[in-house]
Design a protein around this motif. Sequence first.
Motif, short mmCIF file in Angstrom:
data_model
loop_
_atom_site.label_atom_id
_atom_site.label_comp_id
_atom_site.label_asym_id
_atom_site.label_seq_id
_atom_site.Cartn_x
_atom_site.Cartn_y
_atom_site.Cartn_z
N ARG A 193 -5.15 13.83 -9.71
CA ARG A 193 -5.49 12.56 -9.08
C ARG A 193 -4.23 11.71 -8.85
N GLY A 194 -3.31 11.73 -9.80
CA GLY A 194 -2.07 10.99 -9.63
C GLY A 194 -1.27 11.52 -8.45
N THR A 195 -1.25 12.83 -8.27
CA THR A 195 -0.55 13.41 -7.13
C THR A 195 -1.19 12.97 -5.82
N GLU A 196 -2.50 12.90 -5.79
CA GLU A 196 -3.20 12.47 -4.59
C GLU A 196 -2.91 11.00 -4.27
N LEU A 197 -2.88 10.16 -5.29
CA LEU A 197 -2.62 8.74 -5.06
C LEU A 197 -1.21 8.50 -4.56
N LEU A 198 -0.23 9.24 -5.11
CA LEU A 198 1.13 9.08 -4.62
C LEU A 198 1.26 9.62 -3.20
N ALA A 199 0.55 10.68 -2.87
CA ALA A 199 0.55 11.20 -1.50
C ALA A 199 -0.03 10.17 -0.53
N LYS A 200 -0.99 9.41 -1.00
CA LYS A 200 -1.58 8.36 -0.16
C LYS A 200 -0.56 7.26 0.10
N VAL A 201 0.21 6.90 -0.92
CA VAL A 201 1.27 5.91 -0.72
C VAL A 201 2.29 6.43 0.29
N ARG A 202 2.66 7.70 0.17
CA ARG A 202 3.61 8.29 1.12
C ARG A 202 3.05 8.24 2.55
N ALA A 203 1.78 8.56 2.69
CA ALA A 203 1.17 8.53 4.02
C ALA A 203 1.15 7.11 4.59
N ASP A 204 0.86 6.12 3.74
CA ASP A 204 0.87 4.73 4.21
C ASP A 204 2.22 4.35 4.79
N VAL A 205 3.28 4.82 4.14
CA VAL A 205 4.63 4.45 4.55
C VAL A 205 5.08 5.25 5.77
N THR A 206 4.90 6.55 5.74
CA THR A 206 5.45 7.40 6.80
C THR A 206 4.62 7.37 8.08
N ASP A 207 3.33 7.10 7.97
CA ASP A 207 2.48 7.13 9.17
C ASP A 207 2.57 5.85 10.00
N ALA A 236 7.85 -4.34 -2.68
CA ALA A 236 8.66 -5.50 -2.29
C ALA A 236 9.14 -5.37 -0.85
N ARG A 237 9.60 -4.19 -0.46
CA ARG A 237 10.13 -4.00 0.89
C ARG A 237 9.03 -3.97 1.96
N ALA A 238 7.80 -3.76 1.53
CA ALA A 238 6.70 -3.73 2.50
C ALA A 238 6.40 -5.11 3.08
N ARG A 239 7.04 -6.16 2.57
CA ARG A 239 6.80 -7.51 3.09
C ARG A 239 7.22 -7.65 4.55
N ALA A 240 8.07 -6.73 5.04
CA ALA A 240 8.50 -6.79 6.43
C ALA A 240 7.41 -6.31 7.38
N TYR A 241 6.36 -5.67 6.87
CA TYR A 241 5.30 -5.13 7.70
C TYR A 241 4.19 -6.15 7.91
N SER A 268 13.39 -1.62 7.78
CA SER A 268 12.74 -1.45 6.48
C SER A 268 12.09 -0.09 6.32
N TYR A 269 11.90 0.62 7.44
CA TYR A 269 11.15 1.88 7.39
C TYR A 269 11.86 2.94 6.55
N GLN A 270 13.14 3.23 6.87
CA GLN A 270 13.83 4.30 6.16
C GLN A 270 14.03 3.99 4.67
N PRO A 271 14.41 2.74 4.28
CA PRO A 271 14.48 2.45 2.84
C PRO A 271 13.16 2.65 2.12
N LEU A 272 12.04 2.33 2.78
CA LEU A 272 10.73 2.56 2.17
C LEU A 272 10.48 4.05 1.97
N VAL A 273 10.80 4.84 2.98
CA VAL A 273 10.62 6.29 2.86
C VAL A 273 11.49 6.84 1.73
N ASP A 274 12.73 6.33 1.63
CA ASP A 274 13.64 6.80 0.58
C ASP A 274 13.11 6.45 -0.81
N GLN A 275 12.56 5.26 -0.96
CA GLN A 275 12.04 4.86 -2.28
C GLN A 275 10.81 5.68 -2.67
N VAL A 276 9.97 6.03 -1.71
CA VAL A 276 8.84 6.90 -2.02
C VAL A 276 9.33 8.27 -2.46
#
Length: 252
Positions: free
Chosen positions: A128-142, A87-92, A153-161
């Motif tokens: 595989r689940g760990t890898e997929l969540l790591a990919k979500v984290r990379a999408d947000v933090t990178d 939901a918060r990614a709508r700002a991107y 919106s950046y820091q709230p997204l990082v906090d939710q991940v």
Amino acid sequence: MSQWLVLGIAMAAVCGVVLIITVLKDRRIAEDDDPTETPDVIEYLTMMVGVVYAIVLGLAIAGVWEARSAAEDTVRAEAQALHEVGARARAYPAPVRDRIRSDVDAYVSHVVHKEWPVMSEQGQLTGRGTELLAKVRADVTDYHPADDFEGQSYQPLVDQVAVADGARSARADAADSTLPGVVWFGLVIGGAISIGVMFTLQIRRSGRELLMAALFSALIAFLLFLVWDFDSPFSRGISASAEPFLDLFPRI
């Protein structure tokens, strides 16, 4: 030294001390002593065994129920955090937003359809689940925000991940049994003793006594089954489900 060996030695020592004291005391009793003048302790001991076992069994049920409730809260927190990420990614910008949401959906789909059966059967999560969540984290933090609106919106997204990652770790801890083997040993032995003490009261074959004995035994068996069922929050009859993921991600 093994804890089972220590437990066995402690139990044997206690039993030995009680038996020795009883035998020594019996030798000191005079021949003209009348045992009918002293209160009978059998009924008292029987009552105490029942009370002590009821307390232990009640604590065990409360513990596994609390663990199951905590497991449900963990699943709900993980699903809600991932929903907030989408939901918060709508700002991107659209490409970044779509990539984040796509990777979140891929992770949730894997958890519900692939990881949940493995967790239920084997008590562990998938790599595989760990890898997929790591990919979500990379999408947000990178991603580097282009303006102040995106930066807010950046820091709230990082906090939710981070919340989702923590909830996933908690779910991994809750996937296995919560009661150690020594507790199960005490519950089973205590149940056997509680049922066995009925015979010290000289139970007879009347219908009323047989019915009460049968109902009492059935109650002990039911409560032990209840503890066993709640002991593994994700894999037995009354188990925590993936419903929070399905409610928040109906499209997967």
